[in-house]
Design a protein around this motif. Structure first.
Motif, mmCIF file in Angstrom:
data_model
loop_
_atom_site.group_PDB
_atom_site.id
_atom_site.type_symbol
_atom_site.label_atom_id
_atom_site.label_comp_id
_atom_site.label_asym_id
_atom_site.label_seq_id
_atom_site.Cartn_x
_atom_site.Cartn_y
_atom_site.Cartn_z
ATOM 1 N N ARG A 58 8.553 -3.749 -10.147
ATOM 2 C CA ARG A 58 8.725 -3.009 -9.121
ATOM 3 C C ARG A 58 8.575 -1.534 -9.565
ATOM 4 N NH1 ARG A 58 11.991 -7.627 -7.744
ATOM 5 N NH2 ARG A 58 14.496 -6.755 -9.064
ATOM 6 N N ALA A 59 9.691 -1.727 -10.735
ATOM 7 C CA ALA A 59 9.490 -0.623 -10.993
ATOM 8 C C ALA A 59 8.103 0.571 -11.262
ATOM 9 C CB ALA A 59 9.974 0.261 -12.316
ATOM 10 N N ALA A 60 6.987 -0.593 -11.450
ATOM 11 C CA ALA A 60 5.551 0.182 -12.018
ATOM 12 C C ALA A 60 5.587 0.677 -10.813
ATOM 13 C CB ALA A 60 5.080 -0.608 -12.827
ATOM 14 N N LEU A 61 5.413 -0.149 -9.576
ATOM 15 C CA LEU A 61 4.834 -0.476 -7.933
ATOM 16 C C LEU A 61 5.717 0.972 -7.284
ATOM 17 C CD1 LEU A 61 3.036 -0.607 -5.725
ATOM 18 C CD2 LEU A 61 5.453 -2.607 -4.904
ATOM 19 N N PHE A 62 6.907 1.556 -7.471
ATOM 20 C CA PHE A 62 7.902 2.652 -7.057
ATOM 21 C C PHE A 62 7.350 3.997 -7.995
ATOM 22 C CE2 PHE A 62 11.498 -0.728 -6.591
ATOM 23 C CZ PHE A 62 11.189 -0.795 -5.235
ATOM 24 N N TRP A 63 7.239 3.229 -9.239
ATOM 25 C CA TRP A 63 6.590 5.017 -9.367
ATOM 26 C C TRP A 63 5.188 5.223 -9.227
ATOM 27 C CZ3 TRP A 63 2.968 8.175 -11.942
ATOM 28 C CH2 TRP A 63 3.072 9.194 -13.043
ATOM 29 N N ARG A 64 4.802 3.865 -9.074
ATOM 30 C CA ARG A 64 2.835 4.076 -7.955
ATOM 31 C C ARG A 64 3.296 5.343 -6.627
ATOM 32 N NH1 ARG A 64 -2.408 2.880 -11.131
ATOM 33 N NH2 ARG A 64 -4.014 2.572 -9.346
ATOM 34 N N VAL A 65 3.796 4.333 -5.759
ATOM 35 C CA VAL A 65 3.536 4.714 -4.711
ATOM 36 C C VAL A 65 4.431 5.953 -4.451
ATOM 37 C CG1 VAL A 65 4.731 4.649 -1.925
ATOM 38 C CG2 VAL A 65 3.728 2.045 -3.733
ATOM 39 N N HIS A 66 5.441 6.524 -5.403
ATOM 40 C CA HIS A 66 6.307 7.669 -5.211
ATOM 41 C C HIS A 66 4.838 8.839 -6.115
ATOM 42 C CE1 HIS A 66 9.918 10.711 -5.939
ATOM 43 N NE2 HIS A 66 9.157 10.369 -7.354
ATOM 44 N N TRP A 67 4.271 8.473 -6.689
ATOM 45 C CA TRP A 67 3.423 9.582 -7.430
ATOM 46 C C TRP A 67 2.036 9.634 -5.655
ATOM 47 C CZ3 TRP A 67 -2.773 9.527 -7.083
ATOM 48 C CH2 TRP A 67 -3.156 11.274 -7.798
ATOM 49 N N TRP A 68 1.572 8.688 -5.209
ATOM 50 C CA TRP A 68 0.840 9.082 -4.307
ATOM 51 C C TRP A 68 1.719 9.720 -2.750
ATOM 52 C CZ3 TRP A 68 -4.026 8.882 -4.180
ATOM 53 C CH2 TRP A 68 -4.614 8.267 -5.318
ATOM 54 N N ALA A 69 2.447 9.019 -2.496
ATOM 55 C CA ALA A 69 3.688 10.401 -1.683
ATOM 56 C C ALA A 69 3.816 11.227 -1.965
ATOM 57 C CB ALA A 69 4.869 8.900 -1.374
ATOM 58 N N ALA A 70 3.959 11.834 -3.305
ATOM 59 C CA ALA A 70 4.118 13.064 -3.947
ATOM 60 C C ALA A 70 2.958 14.172 -3.926
ATOM 61 C CB ALA A 70 4.710 12.891 -5.064
ATOM 62 N N LEU A 71 1.616 12.805 -3.669
ATOM 63 C CA LEU A 71 0.441 14.066 -3.940
ATOM 64 C C LEU A 71 0.227 14.244 -2.469
ATOM 65 C CD1 LEU A 71 -2.270 14.649 -5.465
ATOM 66 C CD2 LEU A 71 -3.038 12.226 -4.433
ATOM 67 N N VAL A 72 0.578 13.188 -1.746
ATOM 68 C CA VAL A 72 0.537 13.770 0.130
ATOM 69 C C VAL A 72 1.480 15.015 0.342
ATOM 70 C CG1 VAL A 72 -0.079 12.396 2.377
ATOM 71 C CG2 VAL A 72 -0.739 11.495 1.066
ATOM 72 N N ALA A 73 2.558 14.636 0.367
ATOM 73 C CA ALA A 73 4.152 15.625 1.262
ATOM 74 C C ALA A 73 3.719 16.686 0.392
ATOM 75 C CB ALA A 73 4.629 14.543 0.774
ATOM 76 N N THR A 74 3.456 17.305 -1.609
ATOM 77 C CA THR A 74 3.438 18.395 -1.624
ATOM 78 C C THR A 74 3.122 19.725 -1.466
ATOM 79 O OG1 THR A 74 4.067 17.242 -3.613
ATOM 80 C CG2 THR A 74 3.366 19.490 -3.748
ATOM 81 N N PRO A 75 1.741 19.266 -0.381
ATOM 82 C CA PRO A 75 1.275 20.954 0.520
ATOM 83 C C PRO A 75 2.713 21.249 1.144
ATOM 84 C CG PRO A 75 -0.344 18.865 -0.415
ATOM 85 C CD PRO A 75 0.371 18.574 -0.548
ATOM 86 N N PHE A 76 2.750 20.440 2.185
ATOM 87 C CA PHE A 76 3.204 20.516 3.532
ATOM 88 C C PHE A 76 4.850 20.461 3.406
ATOM 89 C CE2 PHE A 76 0.479 17.100 4.494
ATOM 90 C CZ PHE A 76 -0.616 17.981 5.440
ATOM 91 N N ALA A 77 5.427 19.721 2.517
ATOM 92 C CA ALA A 77 6.980 20.290 1.877
ATOM 93 C C ALA A 77 6.966 21.665 1.383
ATOM 94 C CB ALA A 77 7.288 18.995 0.878
ATOM 95 N N LEU A 78 5.552 22.231 0.497
ATOM 96 C CA LEU A 78 6.019 23.226 0.074
ATOM 97 C C LEU A 78 6.527 24.441 1.147
ATOM 98 C CD1 LEU A 78 4.109 23.613 -3.043
ATOM 99 C CD2 LEU A 78 6.143 23.224 -3.043
ATOM 100 N N LEU A 79 5.259 23.750 2.428
ATOM 101 C CA LEU A 79 5.123 25.127 3.037
ATOM 102 C C LEU A 79 6.824 24.481 3.824
ATOM 103 C CD1 LEU A 79 1.753 24.397 4.534
ATOM 104 C CD2 LEU A 79 2.433 26.449 2.924
ATOM 105 N N ALA A 80 7.527 23.464 4.266
ATOM 106 C CA ALA A 80 8.304 23.681 5.084
ATOM 107 C C ALA A 80 9.649 23.856 4.457
ATOM 108 C CB ALA A 80 8.251 22.350 4.895
ATOM 109 N N ALA A 81 9.573 23.557 3.669
ATOM 110 C CA ALA A 81 11.036 24.906 2.571
ATOM 111 C C ALA A 81 10.751 25.614 2.928
ATOM 112 C CB ALA A 81 10.625 23.190 0.901
#
Length: 482
Positions: A13-36
């Motif tokens: 589960r930890a490996a899966l969460f880590w991997r999903v966390h990475w992909w979520a960060a990859l998608v969200a980071t540009p928009f999250a930086l702009l939103a912040a």
């Protein structure tokens, strides 16, 4: 054996969460930086607008205000041709100017038609914009804002009042003591409107709101998986660490410490987003959590030769039943219409109030207050103003810390990743085959709920899974260097 199996499932589960966390960060980071960054700008809107518009919105403390009919007449005389009177906002504080709101008439030209209307961001508790009020005719203002019409006109269905302004709205500010016009301002020209549009859709058209919604959806995934990774070894950050270990400790701490605020900010932002907002509203209505609605078909009854209420008489009638807060008054649309009264200050949600008054007697035909709000309505009435920093300096301070924390969390996360990443590899953890089976019912329900309530997440998730498959499930598999 059971302990060993549990340990394997936990690691999977930890490996899966880590991997999903990475992909979520990859998608969200540009928009999250702009939103912040744009959100941090929006935090200081009250101070910026006070500097820009304080001279028209603030007046010397008023000991005795002039009759409201006189003040409205002064505003009508100052309004541009082709603008109809829509609403009057009577301030609660004696140092605030009266706001008289106009919008382009049905047949007139809209000088701000190239802008988008000021209705975005009403929030879950707000309904459609108020219907048009007929303009006063003649040299003197119509006492009640009631247009001359056929006595047999049918009563119009009552609509729910809200905090949004009509498209192309123009506000005329009037000093309640002297009747002097202190200024005129188009709603679309306000700094807050510009900052809101920058934050919600990067100054693009309505069709671009999906960008921020996509980022917010994947930020929710980041938050959930981040907490899941932290929880098994939850602890306060250790001191004396160096390098990647230091960044890991404080990245985790910042993400979790801001978790509750993050959840509130993301949830309230998604409630008024374009696609997720529709799903949340549908769920709200399905579960009986819709806010109380003013009944359709409310209308006024004229008794004998009774004259319609003027603005001051309507205000006096409203004050007898309404809280001591800033009130928004919307006049009747026809001789059978009603006065609509609502609280106009989002920073005092507990004073939320709505009423319909008979246009001749001033008797209440409908009232609704905070005690009649649903749990969902109360949550959004508090959460949305909090998201916007409308509860004062402490709210702004919390949002400032939150925005800086988001920036730190995003940047420190990627710094950790590049410190760990091997040259030529993605360096993602290997996800065992049993990882999805090890999630358990709770996580599956959470996943399905997120996909159902966040359409942009549901639409983009298959693409992310495809990219993950193309990247290779083996964490050590080399990839081309950038």
């Amino acid at each position: 054996m059971k302990a060993a199996a549990d340990q394997l499932n936990s690691a999977a589960r930890a490996a899966l969460f880590w991997r999903v966390h990475w992909w979520a960060a990859l998608v969200a980071t540009p928009f999250a930086l702009l939103a912040a960054l744009t959100g941090l700008l929006y935090v200081f809107t009250p101070q910026i607008e006070q500097h820009l518009y304080g001279h028209m919105e603030q007046v010397a403390p008023v000991a005795q205000a002039r009759p409201l009919d006189q003040l409205v007449a002064a505003a009508q005389a100052a309004a541009p041709a082709g603008m109809e009177l829509k609403q009057v906002v009577v301030p609660a504080a004696n140092s605030d100017a009266l706001k008289v709101i106009f919008a382009p008439s049905a047949g007139g030209s809209d000088p701000h038609a190239h802008h988008h209307g000021g209705q975005h961001g009403n929030g879950m508790g707000a309904g459609p914009a108020m219907p048009a009020a007929a303009p006063a005719t003649g040299d003197a203002p119509a006492p009640a804002g009631v247009p001359v019409g056929a006595s047999g006109a049918k009563p119009l269905a009552a609509k729910r009042s809200g905090f949004g302004l009509p498209a192309g709205a123009l506000t005329v500010y009037v000093d309640p003591a002297s009747g002097r016009i202190t200024g005129t301002l188009a709603n679309d020209a306000r700094f807050s409107q510009w900052a809101k549009h920058l934050h919600s859709r990067l100054l693009q058209g309505e069709g671009w709101r999906w960008m921020i919604e996509l980022g917010a959806s994947w930020m929710m995934v980041m938050l959930l998986t981040g907490v899941a990774l932290w929880w098994p070894a939850a602890r306060w950050p250790r001191t004396g660490l160096r390098g990647r270990a230091f960044w890991r400790e404080w990245h985790t701490f910042a993400g979790v410490a801001l978790g509750i605020i993050s959840l509130v900010i993301l949830a309230t932002g998604l409630t008024w987003s374009k696609y997720a907002g529709e799903e949340v509203r549908a769920l709200r209505d399905l579960t009986g959590q819709a806010p109380p609605q003013m009944p359709a078909g409310l209308h006024s009854q004229r008794q004998g030769e009774a004259m319609p209420l003027g603005w001051q008489a309507a205000l006096d009638a409203a004050r007898r039943i309404a809280p001591a807060a800033s009130l928004q008054l919307t006049p009747p649309r026809n001789p059978h219409g009603i006065w609509r009264i609502s609280m106009a200050d989002r920073s005092q949600p507990a004073l939320r109030f709505e009423a319909a008054l008979d246009a001749y007697s001033g008797q209440p035909l409908y009232t609704s207050d905070w005690s009649q709000q649903t749990a969902f309505g109360k949550a959004t009435a508090i959460g949305i103003p909090f998201h916007r920093g409308e509860f004062g300096w402490w709210n702004q301070a919390v949002l400032l810390v939150f925005g800086v924390g988001v920036l730190f969390s995003l940047l420190s996360g990627w710094l950790m990743y590049f410190k760990r990443r091997k040259t030529g590899q993605l360096s993602l953890p290997r996800v065992p085959a049993q990882a999805w089976r090890a999630l358990g019912a709770g996580w599956w329900l959470t996943l399905l709920g997120c996909l159902a309530l966040m359409p942009t997440l549901a639409l983009s998730a298959p693409l992310v899974l495809l990219l993950d498959a193309l990247a290779g499930h083996n964490a050590s598999r080399p990839v081309a260097s950038p």
